[in-house]
Design a protein around this motif. Structure first.
Motif, mmCIF file in Angstrom:
data_model
loop_
_atom_site.group_PDB
_atom_site.id
_atom_site.type_symbol
_atom_site.label_atom_id
_atom_site.label_comp_id
_atom_site.label_asym_id
_atom_site.label_seq_id
_atom_site.Cartn_x
_atom_site.Cartn_y
_atom_site.Cartn_z
ATOM 1 N N ARG A 127 0.808 -1.228 0.000
ATOM 2 C CA ARG A 127 0.000 0.000 0.000
ATOM 3 C C ARG A 127 0.839 1.276 0.000
ATOM 4 O O ARG A 127 0.433 2.279 -0.563
ATOM 5 N N ARG A 128 2.022 1.254 0.605
ATOM 6 C CA ARG A 128 2.864 2.459 0.626
ATOM 7 C C ARG A 128 3.429 2.788 -0.759
ATOM 8 O O ARG A 128 3.892 3.891 -0.993
ATOM 9 N N ASP A 129 3.378 1.831 -1.684
ATOM 10 C CA ASP A 129 3.784 2.115 -3.067
ATOM 11 C C ASP A 129 2.802 3.068 -3.740
ATOM 12 O O ASP A 129 3.172 3.760 -4.697
ATOM 13 N N TRP A 130 1.556 3.077 -3.267
ATOM 14 C CA TRP A 130 0.502 3.826 -3.949
ATOM 15 C C TRP A 130 -0.196 4.866 -3.088
ATOM 16 O O TRP A 130 -0.817 5.789 -3.611
ATOM 17 N N PHE A 131 -0.123 4.705 -1.750
ATOM 18 C CA PHE A 131 -0.881 5.558 -0.839
ATOM 19 C C PHE A 131 0.014 6.236 0.186
ATOM 20 O O PHE A 131 1.000 5.651 0.637
ATOM 21 N N GLU A 132 -0.369 7.443 0.564
ATOM 22 C CA GLU A 132 0.292 8.134 1.661
ATOM 23 C C GLU A 132 0.020 7.377 2.959
ATOM 24 O O GLU A 132 -1.023 6.735 3.104
ATOM 25 N N ALA A 133 0.925 7.482 3.910
ATOM 26 C CA ALA A 133 0.706 6.881 5.226
ATOM 27 C C ALA A 133 -0.381 7.676 5.951
ATOM 28 O O ALA A 133 -0.407 8.910 5.888
ATOM 29 N N MET A 134 -1.275 6.962 6.600
ATOM 30 C CA MET A 134 -2.346 7.583 7.383
ATOM 31 C C MET A 134 -2.412 6.859 8.716
ATOM 32 O O MET A 134 -2.290 5.637 8.758
ATOM 33 N N GLU A 135 -2.640 7.592 9.799
ATOM 34 C CA GLU A 135 -2.737 6.959 11.109
ATOM 35 C C GLU A 135 -4.013 6.116 11.233
ATOM 36 O O GLU A 135 -3.986 4.985 11.679
ATOM 37 N N THR A 136 -5.145 6.678 10.858
ATOM 38 C CA THR A 136 -6.418 5.958 10.922
ATOM 39 C C THR A 136 -6.969 5.856 9.509
ATOM 40 O O THR A 136 -7.344 6.856 8.913
ATOM 41 N N TYR A 137 -6.982 4.663 8.982
ATOM 42 C CA TYR A 137 -7.410 4.457 7.597
ATOM 43 C C TYR A 137 -8.470 3.363 7.455
ATOM 44 O O TYR A 137 -8.967 3.120 6.368
ATOM 45 N N MET A 138 -8.808 2.686 8.579
ATOM 46 C CA MET A 138 -9.743 1.582 8.506
ATOM 47 C C MET A 138 -10.570 1.528 9.774
ATOM 48 O O MET A 138 -10.064 1.813 10.859
ATOM 49 N N ALA A 139 -11.856 1.206 9.619
ATOM 50 C CA ALA A 139 -12.736 1.010 10.772
ATOM 51 C C ALA A 139 -13.700 -0.124 10.466
ATOM 52 O O ALA A 139 -14.101 -0.332 9.316
ATOM 53 N N LEU A 140 -14.079 -0.834 11.523
ATOM 54 C CA LEU A 140 -15.051 -1.921 11.451
ATOM 55 C C LEU A 140 -16.205 -1.589 12.381
ATOM 56 O O LEU A 140 -15.994 -0.951 13.419
ATOM 57 N N TRP A 141 -17.418 -2.040 12.029
ATOM 58 C CA TRP A 141 -18.571 -1.888 12.911
ATOM 59 C C TRP A 141 -19.648 -2.872 12.490
ATOM 60 O O TRP A 141 -19.654 -3.363 11.362
ATOM 61 N N TRP A 142 -20.548 -3.174 13.417
ATOM 62 C CA TRP A 142 -21.628 -4.130 13.163
ATOM 63 C C TRP A 142 -22.858 -3.420 12.611
ATOM 64 O O TRP A 142 -23.177 -2.319 13.042
ATOM 65 N N VAL A 143 -23.503 -4.077 11.653
ATOM 66 C CA VAL A 143 -24.750 -3.569 11.079
ATOM 67 C C VAL A 143 -25.765 -4.715 11.067
ATOM 68 O O VAL A 143 -25.380 -5.885 10.959
ATOM 69 N N PRO A 144 -27.050 -4.406 11.173
ATOM 70 C CA PRO A 144 -28.045 -5.472 11.029
ATOM 71 C C PRO A 144 -27.935 -6.099 9.635
ATOM 72 O O PRO A 144 -27.699 -5.398 8.643
ATOM 73 N N ALA A 145 -28.067 -7.398 9.556
ATOM 74 C CA ALA A 145 -28.018 -8.080 8.259
ATOM 75 C C ALA A 145 -29.007 -7.411 7.313
ATOM 76 O O ALA A 145 -30.130 -7.091 7.690
#
Length: 161
Positions: free
Chosen positions: A95-113
């Motif tokens: 990913r560093r070949d194509w994207f700048e470094a970011m501290e927070t770049y991903m999040a997960l959470w639950w959703v109703p099906a």
């Protein structure tokens, strides 16, 4: 009883426009990796634009280099299997070949099906994670929270997690 699925957002800021030769190898792998996701057990949905990927979706019109990816999975294990134990891992490691470094770049959470998260909803979850750290509202692979139905989850400790 409500069944829950796992939603995820990951974002990045390209080092150059998506049609720049420096990003070409990333773009060349999109169809292959997206097809892999689509065929992975536990896959439910992913954000797509006009080219069967999300590179043309601009959630921040003032920043054309900002990229977004979103998907929904039946479980944390299903998503972790795709992210860390498939050919996706080899692309992610670059990913560093194509994207700048970011501290927070991903999040997960639950959703109703059956719920498909909006881009605004996902960006809000990412902001919550950035502001508060892992909580039941937005968390990471290393610090997961159980679904609202109390289905237990274990941290994902793969090398890249």
């Amino acid at each position: 009883m409500t069944v829950y699925h796992l939603a995820q957002i990951n974002v990045g800021r390209f080092l150059a426009p998506v049609d720049d030769p420096r990003i070409a190898d990333f773009v060349a792998n999109l169809d292959r990796i997206n097809a892999l996701a689509d065929g992975t057990p536990g896959f439910v949905w992913r954000l797509v634009g006009e080219g069967n990927n999300a590179t043309d979706i601009q959630p921040r019109p003032d920043d054309p280099l900002f990229a977004i990816n979103m998907s929904v999975w039946t479980s944390l294990d299903a998503l972790a299997g795709f992210v860390y134990r498939s050919a996706h891992r080899d692309i992610m490691r670059r990913r560093r070949d194509w994207f700048e470094a970011m501290e927070t770049y991903m999040a997960l959470w639950w959703v109703p099906a059956g719920h498909i998260p909006t881009i605004d909803e996902a960006l809000q979850r990412l902001a919550v994670l950035e502001r508060l750290g892992p909580t039941a509202e937005a968390f990471t692979f290393r610090h997961p929270f159980p679904a609202p139905d109390a289905t237990p989850v274990a941290p994902v400790l793969d090398k890249c997690a």
